[in-house]
Design a protein around this motif. Structure first.
Motif, mmCIF file in Angstrom:
data_model
loop_
_atom_site.group_PDB
_atom_site.id
_atom_site.type_symbol
_atom_site.label_atom_id
_atom_site.label_comp_id
_atom_site.label_asym_id
_atom_site.label_seq_id
_atom_site.Cartn_x
_atom_site.Cartn_y
_atom_site.Cartn_z
ATOM 1 N N LYS A 1 -7.280 -7.653 -4.433
ATOM 2 C CA LYS A 1 -8.519 -6.867 -4.448
ATOM 3 C C LYS A 1 -8.466 -5.789 -5.528
ATOM 4 C CE LYS A 1 -9.722 -7.491 0.442
ATOM 5 N NZ LYS A 1 -9.852 -6.807 1.747
ATOM 6 N N GLU A 2 -7.328 -5.131 -5.622
ATOM 7 C CA GLU A 2 -7.180 -4.089 -6.645
ATOM 8 C C GLU A 2 -7.275 -4.671 -8.047
ATOM 9 O OE1 GLU A 2 -3.670 -1.781 -6.047
ATOM 10 O OE2 GLU A 2 -4.427 -0.830 -4.206
ATOM 11 N N GLU A 3 -6.654 -5.825 -8.224
ATOM 12 C CA GLU A 3 -6.684 -6.470 -9.547
ATOM 13 C C GLU A 3 -8.099 -6.934 -9.900
ATOM 14 O OE1 GLU A 3 -2.081 -8.141 -9.642
ATOM 15 O OE2 GLU A 3 -3.723 -9.467 -9.045
ATOM 16 N N ARG B 1 0.822 -1.218 0.000
ATOM 17 C CA ARG B 1 0.000 0.000 0.000
ATOM 18 C C ARG B 1 0.855 1.267 0.000
ATOM 19 N NH1 ARG B 1 -4.317 -1.209 4.713
ATOM 20 N NH2 ARG B 1 -5.248 0.746 3.957
ATOM 21 N N LYS C 1 4.847 -0.162 -3.871
ATOM 22 C CA LYS C 1 4.564 -1.366 -4.637
ATOM 23 C C LYS C 1 5.831 -1.996 -5.224
ATOM 24 C CE LYS C 1 -0.240 -0.345 -5.893
ATOM 25 N NZ LYS C 1 -0.425 0.701 -4.865
ATOM 26 N N THR D 1 -4.391 -7.220 -0.619
ATOM 27 C CA THR D 1 -4.795 -5.916 -1.149
ATOM 28 C C THR D 1 -4.508 -5.833 -2.641
ATOM 29 O OG1 THR D 1 -4.503 -4.774 0.960
ATOM 30 C CG2 THR D 1 -4.399 -3.420 -1.027
ATOM 31 N N LYS D 2 -3.390 -6.404 -3.049
ATOM 32 C CA LYS D 2 -3.065 -6.433 -4.483
ATOM 33 C C LYS D 2 -4.146 -7.193 -5.246
ATOM 34 C CE LYS D 2 0.450 -7.913 -7.793
ATOM 35 N NZ LYS D 2 1.742 -8.615 -7.979
ATOM 36 N N ARG E 1 -10.881 -5.562 -8.855
ATOM 37 C CA ARG E 1 -11.681 -4.384 -9.179
ATOM 38 C C ARG E 1 -11.453 -3.913 -10.620
ATOM 39 N NH1 ARG E 1 -10.689 -2.605 -3.701
ATOM 40 N NH2 ARG E 1 -8.880 -1.411 -4.393
ATOM 41 N N LYS E 2 -10.221 -4.052 -11.095
ATOM 42 C CA LYS E 2 -9.901 -3.669 -12.461
ATOM 43 C C LYS E 2 -10.594 -4.585 -13.466
ATOM 44 C CE LYS E 2 -5.364 -1.717 -11.285
ATOM 45 N NZ LYS E 2 -3.901 -1.880 -11.426
#
Length: 250
Positions: free
Chosen positions: A244-246, A210, A213, A241-242, A248-249
């Motif tokens: 989750k971000e991926e 966070r 990276k 967290t990585k 969402r994309k």
């Protein structure tokens, strides 16, 4: 209905803590301590209660810091056999850690020795944060030693002390400022068999992602080469967290 965390630090707690101290230090003014704390404690939230208790201990003991720590050492009790009970059984030591956090910075060695013993019964993760910030090189050198300690709670602290985003604490960026040393601590722990240590290392990685990276990826790429089952779990949990971000994309 379950008690709130703050409610464990009530009048009964104050009386019990007073009894523990008086048993090893008969001069302790039990009545004054109870008076100082009990008149306001029910009005306060968790953090404020910790502060009030630590300040009242300082006032009533009226000793220099090493002498106070000597008394606290005598009431610590037996070490926990594992990480279980760190908060459920060791909760009563939380204000003692706050005392170290507030008054211990000028007695580095005394404080470090005590924090190591404290974390075998409760946790030293909050008490040690000011020392990581104020004396980074000296503290990191000790944490590196602790990362190879036989006691799993001491090893856990070596990781937890360096977390950038430790819950209930201010952000601490020493891990980024001393990244090679920080990484060495994590390297020493990446195959640790203890689950609480694994969780702490994974949480470090998640915090690191966070904030930086590239540094996170540097560690993950290195550790992903034939990892142990412990390290594989750390990588997966530390990458949450990585992911989750991926997702969402997508």
């Amino acid at each position: 209905m379950a008690k709130k965390l703050k409610e464990y630090y009530d009048l009964e707690y104050i009386e019990n803590l007073s009894d523990k101290i008086q048993q090893v230090y008969p001069e302790f003014n039990r009545d004054l301590f109870i008076e100082l704390v009990s008149k306001d404690i029910d009005k306060l939230e968790f953090g404020q209660r910790q502060l009030l208790i630590a300040e009242s201990l300082k006032e009533v003991l009226d000793l220099d810091y090493p002498q106070s720590i000597e008394i606290f050492t005598k009431i610590l009790g037996p070490e926990l056999p594992s990480n279980i009970g760190m908060f459920t059984e060791g909760y009563w030591l939380w204000p003692i850690g706050k005392f170290v956090e507030m008054y211990g910075l000028n007695d580095f060695t005394v404080s470090m020795n005590f924090i190591k013993e404290l974390t075998k019964r409760h946790t030293g993760e909050f008490a040690i944060r000011p020392f990581v910030k104020e004396y980074p090189e000296e503290t990191i050198a000790i944490l590196t030693q602790w990362s190879e300690d036989p006691n799993q709670n001491v090893r856990r602290l070596s990781s937890e002390a360096m977390r950038i985003r430790l819950p209930w604490a201010k952000k601490l960026y020493t891990a980024l400022e001393y990244f090679p040393e920080y990484r060495k601590i994590l390297e020493n722990l990446k195959d640790d068999p203890d689950k609480s240590v694994q969780k702490s290392v994974a949480n470090n990685l998640n915090d690191l992602y966070r904030e930086e990276k590239e540094k996170f990826n540097e560690i993950i790429e290195d550790w992903s080469q034939e990892p142990s089952k412990e390290c594989a779990w750390i990588i997966k949990h530390g990458s949450r967290t990585k992911r989750k971000e991926e997702n969402r994309k997508d």
